[in-house]
Scaffold this motif. Sequence first.
Motif, PDB file in Angstrom:
ATOM      1  N   ARG A  88       0.723  -1.127  -0.128  1.00 65.49           N
ATOM      2  CA  ARG A  88       0.006   0.020  -0.122  1.00 65.49           C
ATOM      3  C   ARG A  88       1.068   1.257   0.158  1.00 65.49           C
ATOM      4  O   ARG A  88       0.545   2.484  -0.756  1.00 65.49           O
ATOM      5  N   LYS A  89       1.931   1.362   0.717  1.00 67.90           N
ATOM      6  CA  LYS A  89       2.933   2.454   0.812  1.00 67.90           C
ATOM      7  C   LYS A  89       3.503   2.563  -0.539  1.00 67.90           C
ATOM      8  O   LYS A  89       3.485   3.587  -1.140  1.00 67.90           O
ATOM      9  N   ASN A  90       3.835   1.540  -1.416  1.00 64.94           N
ATOM     10  CA  ASN A  90       4.375   1.642  -2.778  1.00 64.94           C
ATOM     11  C   ASN A  90       3.349   2.119  -3.580  1.00 64.94           C
ATOM     12  O   ASN A  90       3.544   2.808  -4.417  1.00 64.94           O
ATOM     13  N   ALA A  91       2.107   1.697  -3.435  1.00 66.83           N
ATOM     14  CA  ALA A  91       0.962   1.936  -4.397  1.00 66.83           C
ATOM     15  C   ALA A  91       0.754   3.542  -4.239  1.00 66.83           C
ATOM     16  O   ALA A  91       0.617   4.268  -5.360  1.00 66.83           O
ATOM     17  N   ILE A  92       0.867   4.024  -3.199  1.00 63.67           N
ATOM     18  CA  ILE A  92       0.450   5.429  -2.909  1.00 63.67           C
ATOM     19  C   ILE A  92       1.801   6.234  -3.603  1.00 63.67           C
ATOM     20  O   ILE A  92       1.715   7.211  -4.247  1.00 63.67           O
ATOM     21  N   LEU A  93       2.992   5.820  -3.466  1.00 62.13           N
ATOM     22  CA  LEU A  93       4.250   6.437  -3.938  1.00 62.13           C
ATOM     23  C   LEU A  93       4.123   6.262  -5.525  1.00 62.13           C
ATOM     24  O   LEU A  93       4.391   7.389  -6.253  1.00 62.13           O
ATOM     25  N   ILE A  94       3.582   5.300  -6.142  1.00 59.75           N
ATOM     26  CA  ILE A  94       3.483   5.452  -7.479  1.00 59.75           C
ATOM     27  C   ILE A  94       2.503   5.893  -8.204  1.00 59.75           C
ATOM     28  O   ILE A  94       2.635   6.634  -9.267  1.00 59.75           O
ATOM     29  N   LEU A  95       1.455   6.417  -7.131  1.00 57.13           N
ATOM     30  CA  LEU A  95       0.136   7.019  -7.766  1.00 57.13           C
ATOM     31  C   LEU A  95       0.958   8.517  -7.603  1.00 57.13           C
ATOM     32  O   LEU A  95       0.432   9.266  -8.756  1.00 57.13           O
ATOM     33  N   VAL A  96       1.611   8.869  -6.546  1.00 55.32           N
ATOM     34  CA  VAL A  96       2.206  10.406  -6.685  1.00 55.32           C
ATOM     35  C   VAL A  96       3.397  10.375  -7.832  1.00 55.32           C
ATOM     36  O   VAL A  96       3.013  11.523  -8.356  1.00 55.32           O
ATOM     37  N   LEU A  97       3.994   9.424  -8.097  1.00 55.72           N
ATOM     38  CA  LEU A  97       5.022   9.613  -9.124  1.00 55.72           C
ATOM     39  C   LEU A  97       4.106   9.671 -10.495  1.00 55.72           C
ATOM     40  O   LEU A  97       4.710  10.365 -11.240  1.00 55.72           O
ATOM     41  N   LEU A  98       3.084   9.050 -10.584  1.00 54.52           N
ATOM     42  CA  LEU A  98       2.384   9.221 -11.840  1.00 54.52           C
ATOM     43  C   LEU A  98       1.759  10.531 -12.166  1.00 54.52           C
ATOM     44  O   LEU A  98       1.876  11.186 -13.259  1.00 54.52           O
ATOM     45  N   GLY A  99       1.186  11.079 -11.040  1.00 56.28           N
ATOM     46  CA  GLY A  99       0.895  12.403 -11.249  1.00 56.28           C
ATOM     47  C   GLY A  99       1.929  13.414 -11.300  1.00 56.28           C
ATOM     48  O   GLY A  99       1.752  14.364 -12.282  1.00 56.28           O
ATOM     49  N   THR A 100       3.158  13.149 -10.895  1.00 60.22           N
ATOM     50  CA  THR A 100       4.278  14.148 -11.251  1.00 60.22           C
ATOM     51  C   THR A 100       4.769  13.849 -12.613  1.00 60.22           C
ATOM     52  O   THR A 100       5.011  15.130 -13.387  1.00 60.22           O
ATOM     53  N   CYS A 101       4.578  12.725 -13.054  1.00 65.58           N
ATOM     54  CA  CYS A 101       5.350  12.538 -14.382  1.00 65.58           C
ATOM     55  C   CYS A 101       4.089  13.368 -15.504  1.00 65.58           C
ATOM     56  O   CYS A 101       4.603  13.642 -16.471  1.00 65.58           O
ATOM     57  N   MET A 102       2.932  13.375 -15.109  1.00 66.87           N
ATOM     58  CA  MET A 102       1.796  13.808 -16.007  1.00 66.87           C
ATOM     59  C   MET A 102       1.989  15.334 -15.777  1.00 66.87           C
ATOM     60  O   MET A 102       1.889  15.942 -16.911  1.00 66.87           O
ATOM     61  N   VAL A 103       2.604  16.034 -14.914  1.00 61.71           N
ATOM     62  CA  VAL A 103       2.873  17.095 -14.687  1.00 61.71           C
ATOM     63  C   VAL A 103       3.792  17.724 -15.647  1.00 61.71           C
ATOM     64  O   VAL A 103       4.180  18.790 -16.222  1.00 61.71           O
ATOM     65  N   ILE A 104       4.986  16.767 -15.568  1.00 66.40           N
ATOM     66  CA  ILE A 104       6.093  17.109 -16.345  1.00 66.40           C
ATOM     67  C   ILE A 104       5.512  17.065 -17.714  1.00 66.40           C
ATOM     68  O   ILE A 104       5.870  17.632 -18.603  1.00 66.40           O
ATOM     69  N   GLY A 105       4.689  16.053 -18.428  1.00 66.08           N
ATOM     70  CA  GLY A 105       4.079  16.241 -19.449  1.00 66.08           C
ATOM     71  C   GLY A 105       3.467  17.281 -19.897  1.00 66.08           C
ATOM     72  O   GLY A 105       3.648  17.925 -21.118  1.00 66.08           O
ATOM     73  N   ASP A 106       2.923  17.858 -18.772  1.00 67.74           N
ATOM     74  CA  ASP A 106       2.149  19.284 -19.067  1.00 67.74           C
ATOM     75  C   ASP A 106       3.106  20.421 -19.118  1.00 67.74           C
ATOM     76  O   ASP A 106       3.131  21.428 -20.166  1.00 67.74           O
ATOM     77  N   GLY A 107       4.263  20.286 -18.733  1.00 68.00           N
ATOM     78  CA  GLY A 107       5.440  21.048 -19.059  1.00 68.00           C
ATOM     79  C   GLY A 107       5.709  21.132 -20.427  1.00 68.00           C
ATOM     80  O   GLY A 107       6.575  22.135 -20.733  1.00 68.00           O
ATOM     81  N   ILE A 108       5.694  19.875 -20.994  1.00 66.90           N
ATOM     82  CA  ILE A 108       5.968  19.817 -22.309  1.00 66.90           C
ATOM     83  C   ILE A 108       4.988  20.171 -23.457  1.00 66.90           C
ATOM     84  O   ILE A 108       5.309  20.847 -24.327  1.00 66.90           O
ATOM     85  N   LEU A 109       3.670  19.601 -23.120  1.00 66.80           N
ATOM     86  CA  LEU A 109       2.725  20.087 -23.957  1.00 66.80           C
ATOM     87  C   LEU A 109       1.976  21.568 -24.034  1.00 66.80           C
ATOM     88  O   LEU A 109       1.558  22.052 -24.782  1.00 66.80           O
ATOM     89  N   THR A 110       2.031  22.170 -22.722  1.00 66.33           N
ATOM     90  CA  THR A 110       1.545  23.327 -22.498  1.00 66.33           C
ATOM     91  C   THR A 110       2.198  24.687 -23.411  1.00 66.33           C
ATOM     92  O   THR A 110       1.548  25.258 -24.349  1.00 66.33           O
ATOM     93  N   PRO A 111       3.642  24.778 -23.353  1.00 65.56           N
ATOM     94  CA  PRO A 111       3.986  25.432 -24.391  1.00 65.56           C
ATOM     95  C   PRO A 111       3.744  25.038 -25.916  1.00 65.56           C
ATOM     96  O   PRO A 111       3.834  26.216 -26.659  1.00 65.56           O
ATOM     97  N   ALA A 112       3.876  23.670 -26.093  1.00 67.30           N
ATOM     98  CA  ALA A 112       3.656  23.306 -27.501  1.00 67.30           C
ATOM     99  C   ALA A 112       2.267  23.851 -28.070  1.00 67.30           C
ATOM    100  O   ALA A 112       2.208  24.596 -28.954  1.00 67.30           O
TER     101      ALA A 112
END
Length: 785
Positions: free
Chosen positions: A173-197
């Motif tokens: 469960r601890k790892n599941a929450i961490l992966i969930l947070v990392l997934l959200g973080t990775c999508m924010v990084i994706g926003d940082g690429i797609l928003t300027p584009a």
Amino acid sequence: MASRVQIDEGTEDKGGMWALDQKLDQPMDEEAGRLRNMYREKKVSALLVLRLAFQSLGVVYGDLGTSPLYVFYNTFPHGIKDTEDVIGALSLVIYSLTLIPLLKYVFVVCRANDGGQGGTFALYSLLCRHANIHTIPNQHRTDKELTTYSRAKFHEHSFAAKTKKWLEGTAFRKNAILILVLLGTCMVIGDGILTPAISVLSASGGIKLDHPNMSNGVVVLVAVVILIGLFSMQHFGTDRVGWLFAPIVLTWFLLIGGIGIFNIITYGSTVLKAFSPVYIYRYFKRGGRDGWTSLGGIMLSITGTEALFADLSHFPVPAVQLAFTLVVFPCLLLAYSGQAAYLMKNQAHVSDAFYRSIPDSIYWPMFIIATAAAVVASQATISATFSIIKQALALGCFPRVKVVHTSKKFLGQIYIPDINWVLMILCIAVTAGFKNKSQIGNAYGTAVVIVMLVTTLLMILIMLLVWRCHWILVLIFTALSLLVECTYFSAVLFKVDQGGWVPLVIAAAFLLIMYIWHYGTVKRYEFEMHSKVSMAWILGLGPSLGLVRVPGIGLVYTELASGVPHIFSHFITNLPAIHSVVVFVCVKYLPVYTVPEEERFLVKRIGPKSFHMFRCVARYGYKDLHKKDDNFEKKLFDNLFMFVRLESMMDGFSDSDEYSLYGQQTERSRDCLLNDNVDNVDTTLSSVSDSIVPVRSPGKGQSTIRSSGQTTDGDEMEFMNNCRDAGVVHILGNTVVRAGRDSRFYKKIAVDYVYAFLRKICRENSVIFNVPHESLLNVGQIFYV
């Protein structure tokens, strides 16, 4: 009396010393209250709230405000078949803006900030303080006494306590929450690429309207040039031009709102029927599957909402709420309504509805403002990406990269060169590869809706553990959020093959990097924990540690906040000498946004006084930075010497560990380190310098330094000062992780290749702490997992 005065002055100049045990060094109530009040959200005057609301427009709402550039085109990429569809789409936009940005984010999620910090990692740090779900167990009870370590308490039989127990139940469960947070973080990084584009490409598209024969390649080229300029200017920071952002975005909102009113008056107010939700039902009934998949375009009207939360940092929640309700929300509704009114009469212009609906007299000024607003929106998203990567780095979930502090006024304004160029290359690749707003819009929508889903799931836990809301309120919030977001998610799934795969690929790559790095970090820490040296062995060596104690101070860097690291036993069994004073230095990050300077360092003594061994723990929050002008070594010694001076005043208590900060009992090591044959560990030693480089000592010489390290209480300060003058050596542990011979092939690839490559290219700790190359000693060891 003179020594007492000296101590008081040192305390005032160098910060409070939270090093002695609570019983001996409790902060005075008045002082503790003043510290806590400094880091508590202050009540601000109405005039200040208005000023901050104005400033927040440029930082927080740029991304959300530029959505009118491309929403209707992405909603109707194949044209408008029925004018009623325009009213239905507008109705969806109105209620999407009302439910997600207004009700969910501005009035609920923004309240879940961590001392003013927003984003997925801020939510994660809140959860880590209320439940033991941190995957690196390096925290101690004293960390909870920090003035910024605020957390709620609940009854042991409450629903919150049961939730906490359930979360802490298994490592899965601890790892599941961490992966969930990392997934959200990775999508924010994706926003940082797609928003300027998408923002810059959409703004640049206005050139083609005045020159219809211009090829699409020219528009893409203009967008790429603007993007290169934008990313190339990042190292200057936003401090110098930040004052322009708010006026630009305010002008943008007022202009799109005014144009919206003009279009409603000019082309008819029929579109105002869209405020009735009945038209949403009719839209789906008439459109069928095409109407459902068009939700991917409607979704773009609320992009930037997650950036709103991530960029919260320097603004109080009332200012953000005021700016949205008084300026952003009404202007966006007017802008979309005006475009819809124009499209009711000009259905063929849906591909460039925004620019077509602008009156000719203000077309070019509007084009300039639109381009400037797109740049501001891109800047806000890039800054949010830097911020969230810094948070991930601090919590051990991202390789160590160079972080540059670009502003002396604002702590949150940072620049990460490596990430900046990666974002630029990927952004240009997306812009030049797709060449149209439709496919980039599909990719953008996928990234945004996944971040929103992650935030909703984390908010459920926040409401239960932190806010201790009634389960009915939690259920209502969950049902409403998931109803809207899952609906959008189901729509963007239909567009995965039309560009929606881009953020998934980007997120998968970053998620793999972040998880492998975190896995290696955890394994290295576990190795340090399991192989630490027992205090009984250290005490058995005697004051000289069985070696020659040479003049100087040795700073042994370790990830352990308690116990003696294995590298120390390896060091003294391979070399015949050790420094007269040994300090074990641990730098650790806590799940708080900042650690005040006066509470940063914790000091304790290891063993009897004659051993001259100390431990110093330096604590940082995820927003704190190791700036180049930060003299880490000087601050460390200031706090160490302060500890010794305070200790000398309490001689009655200074004959054992009893009064030390941690006060723990001697811990037994799992591995016996008395012999050199340690299972699974292959140790090597490498030195950057052949010998200690001494510093010129004062005229006193070094007569007070004895090889045995024996001194009296009265001259220990003089002894340590002379040792410091003799030279300081930084001993860094370099634990190399390798996959075991029986490991599966994917584990060998992840550990032996990916993790090893990341370790090779990331920044060394010696660079982060500004350790002089000539006084650095690396102690290496290999650990098999």
